[in-house]
Design a protein around this motif. Structure first.
Motif, mmCIF file in Angstrom:
data_model
loop_
_atom_site.group_PDB
_atom_site.id
_atom_site.type_symbol
_atom_site.label_atom_id
_atom_site.label_comp_id
_atom_site.label_asym_id
_atom_site.label_seq_id
_atom_site.Cartn_x
_atom_site.Cartn_y
_atom_site.Cartn_z
ATOM 1 N N SER A 1 9.049 6.409 17.009
ATOM 2 C CA SER A 1 8.088 7.420 16.572
ATOM 3 C C SER A 1 8.490 7.985 15.214
ATOM 4 O O SER A 1 7.633 8.278 14.377
ATOM 5 N N PHE A 2 9.801 8.125 14.972
ATOM 6 C CA PHE A 2 10.276 8.579 13.667
ATOM 7 C C PHE A 2 9.947 7.544 12.594
ATOM 8 O O PHE A 2 9.555 7.899 11.481
ATOM 9 N N GLY A 3 10.078 6.268 12.935
ATOM 10 C CA GLY A 3 9.737 5.198 11.997
ATOM 11 C C GLY A 3 8.271 5.220 11.617
ATOM 12 O O GLY A 3 7.926 5.047 10.442
ATOM 13 N N THR B 1 3.970 6.719 7.696
ATOM 14 C CA THR B 1 2.812 7.541 7.343
ATOM 15 C C THR B 1 3.105 8.400 6.123
ATOM 16 O O THR B 1 2.260 8.525 5.227
ATOM 17 N N ALA B 2 4.304 8.974 6.057
ATOM 18 C CA ALA B 2 4.673 9.812 4.909
ATOM 19 C C ALA B 2 4.729 8.987 3.631
ATOM 20 O O ALA B 2 4.244 9.423 2.579
ATOM 21 N N VAL B 3 5.280 7.797 3.688
ATOM 22 C CA VAL B 3 5.348 6.928 2.501
ATOM 23 C C VAL B 3 3.949 6.545 2.050
ATOM 24 O O VAL B 3 3.644 6.568 0.850
ATOM 25 N N LEU B 4 3.089 6.203 2.988
ATOM 26 C CA LEU B 4 1.710 5.849 2.642
ATOM 27 C C LEU B 4 0.991 7.032 2.002
ATOM 28 O O LEU B 4 0.300 6.888 0.986
ATOM 29 N N ILE C 1 -1.320 9.714 -2.814
ATOM 30 C CA ILE C 1 -1.393 10.906 -3.659
ATOM 31 C C ILE C 1 -0.890 10.586 -5.065
ATOM 32 O O ILE C 1 -1.495 11.003 -6.067
ATOM 33 N N GLY C 2 0.187 9.823 -5.170
ATOM 34 C CA GLY C 2 0.709 9.420 -6.475
ATOM 35 C C GLY C 2 -0.299 8.590 -7.259
ATOM 36 O O GLY C 2 -0.484 8.788 -8.473
ATOM 37 N N MET C 3 -0.965 7.668 -6.578
ATOM 38 C CA MET C 3 -1.981 6.850 -7.244
ATOM 39 C C MET C 3 -3.150 7.711 -7.717
ATOM 40 O O MET C 3 -3.678 7.502 -8.819
ATOM 41 N N LEU C 4 -3.562 8.668 -6.900
ATOM 42 C CA LEU C 4 -4.661 9.555 -7.304
ATOM 43 C C LEU C 4 -4.278 10.391 -8.525
ATOM 44 O O LEU C 4 -5.099 10.593 -9.432
#
Length: 111
Positions: free
Chosen positions: A67-69, A74-77, A82-85
Motif C-alpha cells: 500500500s505504501f508502494g 500516486t505521489a510521483v505521478l 503538476i510539473g508538466m502543467l
C-alpha cells in the motif's frame, strides 16, 4: 543440546538433533520450493516429519509495504503531472510575451 537432552529424553530413548527447524526465505513461493526440496532429501524421506509453511509474518509486513508502494507511485505521478502543467504554463506565457513585443525583424524587411 545438553539441556534439550536432559528435559526431553524419555527413559532409554536417546534424543538426538533438534525438535524443529525454522527456515526464513524472501518469499512464500521460495519457502514452498525449499520445503519440497527438503521433503525429497534421502535423510528425510520415509520419516514422520510435519512440514508447515507459515506466511503470517510475511503477509503482515508485505501488505503495508504494497500500500505504501502504491501511495508513492500516486505521489510521483501527481508531482509529474503538476510539473508538466507548470512547464506548459511557463512556455505559454513566454510565447505570448514574445508575440506582444516589438517586431524588429518583420519591420526591417518591409517594403
Amino acid at each position: 543440546m545438553e539441556g534439550l537432552k536432559k528435559f526431553y529424553s524419555r527413559g532409554n530413548e536417546k534424543l538426538e538433533g533438534y525438535d524443529n527447524l525454522d527456515i526464513y526465505t524472501h518469499s512464500p513461493e521460495e519457502a514452498k520450493e525449499l520445503m519440497e526440496t527438503i521433503k525429497d532429501l534421502p535423510e528425510v524421506k520415509g520419516k514422520t516429519f510435519t512440514f508447515d509453511v507459515n506466511t503470517e509474518d510475511f503477509d503482515m509486513v508485505s501488505t503495508p509495504l504494497s500500500s505504501f508502494g502504491s501511495m508513492v507511485d500516486t505521489a510521483v505521478l501527481t508531482i509529474t503531472v503538476i510539473g508538466m502543467l507548470i512547464i506548459v504554463l511557463f512556455l505559454v506565457l513566454w510565447t505570448r510575451s514574445r508575440k506582444k513585443g516589438n517586431c524588429y525583424f518583420t519591420c526591417s524587411w518591409s517594403k
